[in-house]
Motif scaffolding. Sequence first.
Motif, PDB file in Angstrom:
ATOM      1  N   GLY A  93       0.861  -1.179   0.000  1.00  0.00           N
ATOM      2  CA  GLY A  93       0.000   0.000   0.000  1.00  0.00           C
ATOM      3  C   GLY A  93       0.897   1.227   0.000  1.00  0.00           C
ATOM      4  N   ASN A  94       0.283   2.406  -0.233  1.00  0.00           N
ATOM      5  CA  ASN A  94       1.121   3.584  -0.424  1.00  0.00           C
ATOM      6  C   ASN A  94       0.736   4.761   0.449  1.00  0.00           C
ATOM      7  N   THR A  95       1.659   5.145   1.337  1.00  0.00           N
ATOM      8  CA  THR A  95       1.427   6.278   2.228  1.00  0.00           C
ATOM      9  C   THR A  95       1.092   7.534   1.439  1.00  0.00           C
ATOM     10  N   TYR A  96       1.867   7.801   0.372  1.00  0.00           N
ATOM     11  CA  TYR A  96       1.685   9.055  -0.393  1.00  0.00           C
ATOM     12  C   TYR A  96       0.270   9.132  -0.954  1.00  0.00           C
ATOM     13  N   HIS A  97      -0.145   8.085  -1.677  1.00  0.00           N
ATOM     14  CA  HIS A  97      -1.463   8.134  -2.323  1.00  0.00           C
ATOM     15  C   HIS A  97      -2.582   8.180  -1.282  1.00  0.00           C
ATOM     16  N   LEU A  98      -2.460   7.355  -0.242  1.00  0.00           N
ATOM     17  CA  LEU A  98      -3.584   7.226   0.696  1.00  0.00           C
ATOM     18  C   LEU A  98      -3.698   8.426   1.629  1.00  0.00           C
ATOM     19  N   MET A  99      -2.583   9.129   1.867  1.00  0.00           N
ATOM     20  CA  MET A  99      -2.670  10.329   2.731  1.00  0.00           C
ATOM     21  C   MET A  99      -3.387  11.463   2.002  1.00  0.00           C
ATOM     22  N   LEU A 100      -3.263  11.447   0.659  1.00  0.00           N
ATOM     23  CA  LEU A 100      -3.922  12.492  -0.142  1.00  0.00           C
ATOM     24  C   LEU A 100      -5.403  12.153  -0.334  1.00  0.00           C
ATOM     25  N   ARG A 101      -5.656  10.885  -0.556  1.00  0.00           N
ATOM     26  CA  ARG A 101      -7.028  10.425  -0.854  1.00  0.00           C
ATOM     27  C   ARG A 101      -7.142   8.962  -0.545  1.00  0.00           C
ATOM     28  N   PRO A 102      -7.990   8.525   0.384  1.00  0.00           N
ATOM     29  CA  PRO A 102      -9.040   9.296   1.082  1.00  0.00           C
ATOM     30  C   PRO A 102      -8.550   9.971   2.363  1.00  0.00           C
ATOM     31  N   GLY A 103      -7.248   9.798   2.751  1.00  0.00           N
ATOM     32  CA  GLY A 103      -6.732  10.368   4.001  1.00  0.00           C
ATOM     33  C   GLY A 103      -6.525   9.260   5.020  1.00  0.00           C
ATOM     34  N   ALA A 104      -5.393   9.343   5.762  1.00  0.00           N
ATOM     35  CA  ALA A 104      -5.037   8.274   6.703  1.00  0.00           C
ATOM     36  C   ALA A 104      -6.026   8.229   7.874  1.00  0.00           C
ATOM     37  N   GLU A 105      -6.410   9.402   8.392  1.00  0.00           N
ATOM     38  CA  GLU A 105      -7.344   9.429   9.538  1.00  0.00           C
ATOM     39  C   GLU A 105      -8.687   8.809   9.121  1.00  0.00           C
ATOM     40  N   ARG A 106      -9.121   9.098   7.900  1.00  0.00           N
ATOM     41  CA  ARG A 106     -10.415   8.567   7.424  1.00  0.00           C
ATOM     42  C   ARG A 106     -10.351   7.043   7.363  1.00  0.00           C
ATOM     43  N   ILE A 107      -9.242   6.492   6.810  1.00  0.00           N
ATOM     44  CA  ILE A 107      -9.125   5.026   6.728  1.00  0.00           C
ATOM     45  C   ILE A 107      -9.070   4.434   8.132  1.00  0.00           C
ATOM     46  N   HIS A 108      -8.361   5.113   9.036  1.00  0.00           N
ATOM     47  CA  HIS A 108      -8.282   4.632  10.428  1.00  0.00           C
ATOM     48  C   HIS A 108      -9.671   4.590  11.053  1.00  0.00           C
ATOM     49  N   ASN A 109     -10.443   5.655  10.853  1.00  0.00           N
ATOM     50  CA  ASN A 109     -11.792   5.725  11.445  1.00  0.00           C
ATOM     51  C   ASN A 109     -12.733   4.676  10.849  1.00  0.00           C
ATOM     52  N   LEU A 110     -12.373   4.198   9.650  1.00  0.00           N
ATOM     53  CA  LEU A 110     -13.212   3.176   8.998  1.00  0.00           C
ATOM     54  C   LEU A 110     -12.725   1.768   9.329  1.00  0.00           C
ATOM     55  N   GLY A 111     -11.720   1.669  10.238  1.00  0.00           N
ATOM     56  CA  GLY A 111     -11.270   0.343  10.661  1.00  0.00           C
ATOM     57  C   GLY A 111      -9.914  -0.066  10.133  1.00  0.00           C
ATOM     58  N   GLY A 112      -9.252   0.819   9.409  1.00  0.00           N
ATOM     59  CA  GLY A 112      -7.899   0.517   8.910  1.00  0.00           C
ATOM     60  C   GLY A 112      -7.916  -0.040   7.487  1.00  0.00           C
ATOM     61  N   LEU A 113      -6.705  -0.097   6.902  1.00  0.00           N
ATOM     62  CA  LEU A 113      -6.562  -0.426   5.475  1.00  0.00           C
ATOM     63  C   LEU A 113      -6.976  -1.870   5.176  1.00  0.00           C
ATOM     64  N   HIS A 114      -6.693  -2.809   6.075  1.00  0.00           N
ATOM     65  CA  HIS A 114      -7.070  -4.209   5.811  1.00  0.00           C
ATOM     66  C   HIS A 114      -8.574  -4.338   5.598  1.00  0.00           C
ATOM     67  N   LYS A 115      -9.333  -3.697   6.521  1.00  0.00           N
ATOM     68  CA  LYS A 115     -10.805  -3.786   6.439  1.00  0.00           C
ATOM     69  C   LYS A 115     -11.290  -2.989   5.230  1.00  0.00           C
ATOM     70  N   PHE A 116     -10.681  -1.812   5.050  1.00  0.00           N
ATOM     71  CA  PHE A 116     -11.089  -0.902   3.971  1.00  0.00           C
ATOM     72  C   PHE A 116     -10.995  -1.585   2.613  1.00  0.00           C
ATOM     73  N   MET A 117      -9.882  -2.315   2.380  1.00  0.00           N
ATOM     74  CA  MET A 117      -9.680  -2.923   1.046  1.00  0.00           C
ATOM     75  C   MET A 117      -9.980  -4.421   1.042  1.00  0.00           C
ATOM     76  N   ASN A 118     -10.501  -4.943   2.167  1.00  0.00           N
ATOM     77  CA  ASN A 118     -10.910  -6.355   2.235  1.00  0.00           C
ATOM     78  C   ASN A 118      -9.743  -7.310   1.946  1.00  0.00           C
ATOM     79  N   TRP A 119      -8.607  -7.024   2.610  1.00  0.00           N
ATOM     80  CA  TRP A 119      -7.430  -7.899   2.521  1.00  0.00           C
ATOM     81  C   TRP A 119      -6.983  -8.154   3.949  1.00  0.00           C
ATOM     82  N   ASP A 120      -7.127  -9.409   4.450  1.00  0.00           N
ATOM     83  CA  ASP A 120      -6.850  -9.626   5.881  1.00  0.00           C
ATOM     84  C   ASP A 120      -5.463 -10.219   6.128  1.00  0.00           C
ATOM     85  N   ARG A 121      -4.647 -10.239   5.113  1.00  0.00           N
ATOM     86  CA  ARG A 121      -3.271 -10.764   5.262  1.00  0.00           C
ATOM     87  C   ARG A 121      -2.297  -9.590   5.396  1.00  0.00           C
ATOM     88  N   PRO A 122      -0.977  -9.854   5.472  1.00  0.00           N
ATOM     89  CA  PRO A 122      -0.040  -8.749   5.696  1.00  0.00           C
ATOM     90  C   PRO A 122      -0.084  -7.678   4.601  1.00  0.00           C
TER      91      PRO A 122
END
Length: 373
Positions: A60-89
């Motif tokens: 995953g990419n800090t640069y892209h995700l911090m711009l859109r949709p935003g790191a805090e937003r993904i965190h509030n939605l349960g984090g990147l694993h849940k957000f993109m439906n990938w439960d592995r590393p």
Amino acid sequence: MSKSFSFHISANDGRARTGIVSTPKGDIRTPAFMPVGTAATVKAMMPENVRETGADILLGNTYHLMLRPGAERIHNLGGLHKFMNWDRPILTDSGGFQVMSLTDLRKLTEEGVKFRSHIDGSEYNLTPERSMEIQRLLGSDIVMCFDECPALPADRARINESMQLSMRWAQRSRDAFGDRPGYALFGIQQGGLEQDFREESAEALQKIGFDGYAIGGLAVGEGQDAMFGVLDYAPNQLPQDKPRYLMGVGKPDDIVGAVQRGVDMFDCVLPSRSGRTGQALTRFGAVNLRNARHKDDPRPLDENCTCPACSNYSRAYLHHVHKAGEIIGSMLLTWHNLHYYQELMQGLRDAIAAGELDAFVAQFHATRAQGDI
Ligand SMILES: CNc1nc2c(CCc3ccc(C(F)(F)F)cc3)c3[nH]c(N)nc(=O)c3cc2[nH]1
Ligand SMILES: [Zn+2]
């Protein structure tokens, strides 16, 4: 799965190793290829299908995700694993490389990098501390230090200055990362094509102490010969009992040569990006499905491949849907290319375990020399 992060080497063949990186989210078989999922998606693929190709971990990419949709937003939605439906590393890059390669409105200082978003022009200030915070908010399992990757060619003074800055940023990354059991922080070796600077960088990183070590600053246009020249010594400058990740590499033959030189983890946009342009990566080399020679060809892309594209479609069909710009064209070739990459990694792992890497590599090159039939 384990509660902590660890690396176990199960076999060696020359300088090559095969083993398992264990994380609380799952195990990663090495040598490993990590598909690139830049904006919380491996383009044109559903995550369950990425898993079917054999991937144990995504990028995953800090640069892209911090711009859109935003790191805090993904965190509030349960984090990147849940957000993109990938439960592995998930491994995330620290963002510095992308800022330097994707924005021209930027200012590099000791503090970090100030830049304007390529999406809406708003201003950001990315520092080692903010990069660690973003990667924590995303929930990344393997976090990369915030570093500076100098564009090549560059003179020795510039390479040294950049490497020293990256080492100061590595210390700040380590301090900001803190103590997070189960999560890993990887250091990134810099130093361009200079063996003495790479040695100094490796020593600086080991003094700080990391869970894994990346070889950065390569695959930036230096060419395969220069890259292999660095890989003839750089992996051995790093701890042998920790994973070694060669960032941004590469084409199949780059990966084979790097595995022979002791590298364990790889990432590259090639299989997904070229899949969208109609280029298939096969045992015989690259095949451009947009070429008219495939127009009437009823054969599969590769009759020995078990992926959906090769099992159910003809070259003529793949040619048609790419010429017509149909979405299924990107889906099928991305699936095939990722499947091919994972099959190559499995072949490398098996060959190292059997002590037959040299024979595997000879066969790899012989098959490509045949060319596409
Ligand atoms: C293509 N060549 C290359 N790529 C390089 C990369 C990016 C790797 C990367 C990570 C995540 C993604 C994501 F899209 F999936 F998120 C995409 C690419 C580097 N990254 C850092 N930090 N230091 C380096 O020195 C470095 C050198 C690199 N050479
Ligand atoms: Zn296939």
